[in-house]
Design a protein around this motif. Structure first.
Motif, PDB file in Angstrom:
ATOM      1  N   HIS A 192      70.899 -50.725  92.826  1.00  0.00           N
ATOM      2  CA  HIS A 192      71.005 -51.787  91.828  1.00  0.00           C
ATOM      3  C   HIS A 192      70.443 -51.341  90.479  1.00  0.00           C
ATOM      4  N   VAL A 302      66.683 -67.463  94.861  1.00  0.00           N
ATOM      5  CA  VAL A 302      66.104 -66.257  95.463  1.00  0.00           C
ATOM      6  C   VAL A 302      65.993 -66.430  96.969  1.00  0.00           C
ATOM      7  N   ILE A 305      69.262 -66.040  98.749  1.00  0.00           N
ATOM      8  CA  ILE A 305      69.626 -64.634  98.952  1.00  0.00           C
ATOM      9  C   ILE A 305      68.857 -64.041 100.122  1.00  0.00           C
ATOM     10  N   HIS A 424      71.821 -60.759  93.231  1.00  0.00           N
ATOM     11  CA  HIS A 424      70.613 -60.341  92.502  1.00  0.00           C
ATOM     12  C   HIS A 424      70.946 -60.038  91.040  1.00  0.00           C
ATOM     13  N   ALA A 432      66.940 -56.719  89.348  1.00  0.00           N
ATOM     14  CA  ALA A 432      67.831 -56.666  90.510  1.00  0.00           C
ATOM     15  C   ALA A 432      67.358 -55.660  91.557  1.00  0.00           C
ATOM     16  N   LEU A 435      64.363 -57.190  93.356  1.00  0.00           N
ATOM     17  CA  LEU A 435      64.802 -58.302  94.201  1.00  0.00           C
ATOM     18  C   LEU A 435      65.568 -57.801  95.419  1.00  0.00           C
ATOM     19  N   MET A 436      66.389 -56.776  95.224  1.00  0.00           N
ATOM     20  CA  MET A 436      67.085 -56.188  96.368  1.00  0.00           C
ATOM     21  C   MET A 436      66.086 -55.582  97.341  1.00  0.00           C
ATOM     22  N   SER A 439      64.633 -58.591  99.268  1.00  0.00           N
ATOM     23  CA  SER A 439      65.574 -59.187 100.228  1.00  0.00           C
ATOM     24  C   SER A 439      65.909 -58.213 101.355  1.00  0.00           C
TER      25      SER A 439
END
Length: 583
Positions: A192, A302, A305, A424, A432, A435-436, A439
């Motif tokens: 990302h 969020v 996801i 994201h 991103a 956040l990836m 997750s």
């Protein structure tokens, strides 16, 4: 003397157009008039940009080449991860050995029960989960090229030593797999960081899903190849072949891909400006800053996801690690057949992932659905269909019916990757990668837990035991569909506004001469950016519609087509005369 001055003007300009251009169109025309495609252009980053190439390879946009290399990278990611799922079947199976006196005995190379097999298969994820969030943070700071490529290369290197590790026993093998997981854990977060700089907003779905589809193509190729190698060459050959392939890919990745278009040596000026313009329209120039954790952890989108990623991976990892065992224990397929049939659902999934990415972006580009609607429709449709067909597998006792249901259940999951996996980049592009990482960290838990759950449930290799495995997966999918439908969003979140980062050159390279050359429009635009950063002018900082990106793309396509025509040659004398007239 007036006539000579008029000739260059008539040769360089087209017939007057009475339609007044918008400010955005005028800006784009200025960009490309200053840098015709037939000549090399000096970009503000100080690098000379090549013209549009007329060769087949040169005409391919560099962002598509990056996506193809990422696709091959994810092929290797999953081939290196999945190979043990087939190899372990051969390692613990009974083998017939004929002695010189004609007697035949059955021997088992490794005496591992179902619980131990579950621990071995799940050990990879003990390391994988640890480096998810650190990998996202490192990618945000240092870029994704080194982390993505290096993670795969080190996993491939360790794979070559797996046969040697197996000789030390199950726990030695688990140790090697844990370290492999540590290196491979940075791959998903780091990609990302690549798309943050390379993917125009209306191409995010197709570029990201094209890369992610490599995971399923890799699985599809790996399972039957592993079956053939185990059956006819021996299980150690599985690790030698795929380890070598990973290292070969790394060499290509290192020399072809860069962290951003601005540092790519052969990207055309037209493509570079298209990417820069569309990303700038979305959110402006970003500031470096820490992730606002409190706001992130209380954000509904969020959590949507996180839950969706967890639920998709529960069913996926359950089948990834256990499908070969299921086909062997219930339908008694040998390794050759087992590998081919186990791979079929992932071929379907690869096609669905790529197709859904194209369709998702098409719906957004034509403004038929909003980004939020696209994400919810694709994600929830996938989960509902998966829940239905997983339940159906539990009730069937026919091999063809079971394989068909599993193929649909796993394959349709590809739709979800145009939902949560790209989400994201919608809600917080700059963050991103991190956040990836978060997750994928949560979504790695199924990889650790589900093999052990299967090992506990399937003690006697009965169909009723496997039935519970499929019912649990169906329930998890249904839960994920409900949560994502309620809380998901495709809009830039308030805590991430102004967070899009795109750097063409460093502050040190931005000289005073560049600043002095700014036009009045440039100065006004810079003032507007400053107002947005300080909180002023919030009323003007509305959400950008998808049509803005489409207009920029159409303008650049028109400029590219015009750029293919060779501009007339202008003598130095004519140029000087034109300059005098302008003055």
């Amino acid at each position: 003397m007036a006539e000579p001055a008029d000739k260059p003007e008539s040769s360089l300009t087209e017939s007057p157009d009475t339609t007044e251009d918008s400010p955005e169109e005028m800006e784009m025309k200025e960009i490309f008039q200053e840098t015709p495609a037939s000549s090399h252009a000096i970009h503000p980053d100080g690098n000379e940009r090549p013209p549009i190439s007329h060769s087949l390879f040169g005409k391919i946009p560099k962002r598509y080449i990056v996506a193809f290399m990422a696709f091959l990278g994810f092929c290797n990611v999953y081939m290196l991860r999945v190979n043990l799922s087939v190899a372990i079947v051969a390692m613990v199976s009974n083998m017939s050995m004929e002695h010189e006196d004609g007697t035949v005995t059955n021997i088992q190379e490794f005496h591992w029960d179902s619980k131990m097999q579950g621990m071995v298969l799940g050990s990879f994820f003990y390391g994988y989960i640890i480096t998810q969030i650190p990998g996202g943070w490192l990618a945000t700071k240092f870029g994704g090229k080194v982390l993505f490529g290096g993670g795969i290369a080190m996993t491939a290197l360790l794979t070559l030593f797996t046969p040697l590790a197996v000789k030390g026993g199950a726990y030695t093998l688990m140790g090697v797999r844990i370290v492999e997981g540590l290196f491979e854990g940075v791959t998903y977060p780091s990609i990302h960081a690549i798309w943050k700089n390379w993917a125009p907003p209306l191409e995010r779905s197709q570029l990201a899903t094209a890369a992610f589809s490599g995971s399923y193509v890799g699985t599809f190729l790996c399972l039957p190849i592993c079956g053939v190698l185990a059956e006819h060459v021996g299980w150690p050959s599985i690790f030698y072949v795929f380890g070598a392939l990973g290292l070969v890919w790394f060499v290509g990745w290192w020399f072809i891909v860069t962290d951003s278009p601005a540092t790519h040596s052969t990207i055309s000026y037209q493509e570079l400006e298209y990417i820069r313009q569309t990303i700038t329209i979305e959110g402006g120039v970003a500031k470096e800053g820490a992730l606002p954790w409190k706001k992130v952890l209380t954000s509904g989108p969020v959590w949507a996801i996180l839950v969706a990623h967890f639920c998709e991976n529960w069913g996926f990892y359950t089948m990834l690690t256990s499908l070969p065992l299921f086909l062997q224990q219930i339908f008694h397929y040998d390794l050759d057949e087992d590998g081919v049939l186990s791979a079929l659902p992932y071929l379907v999934m690869a096609v669905v992932v790529m197709g859904s990415g194209q369709l998702a972006d098409l719906l957004r580009q034509r403004q038929l659905l909003s980004t939020t609607a696209v994400r919810k429709v694709f994600n929830c449709t996938a989960f509902m269909i998966q829940a239905i067909f997983m339940t159906a597998v539990g009730f069937t006792h026919d091999a063809v019916a079971a394989i068909s249901c599993l193929t649909v259940a796993i394959g349709v999951g590809g739709l979800a990757w145009s939902g949560f996996s790209v989400n994201h980049l919608d809600i917080a592009p700059q963050y991103a990668s991190l956040l990836m990482g978060v997750s994928n960290c949560i979504a790695t838990i199924p990889g650790i837990v589900s093999p052990s759950v299967v090992g506990q449930l399937v003690q006697h290799k009965l169909s009723t035991e496997w039935q519970m495995v499929f019912f649990i997966a169906a329930g998890v999918y249904l839960f994920g569909a409900i949560i994502y439908a309620v809380f998901a969003s495709g809009e830039l979140q308030s805590w991430a506004e102004g967070s899009v980062q795109y750097v063409l050159c460093s502050d040190e390279d931005y000289s005073e001469a560049d600043k002095e050359g700014m036009t009045q429009d440039d100065e006004e635009e810079e003032e507007e950016d400053e107002k947005r950063e300080t909180g002023d002018g919030k009323e003007d900082d509305k959400e950008t519609s998808d049509s803005d990106f489409v207009n920029v793309e159409n303008e650049i396509e028109a400029q590219d087509m015009a750029g293919n025509e060779t501009p007339p040659k202008v003598t130095e004398e004519e140029t000087n005369q034109s300059s005098e007239e302008e003055i």
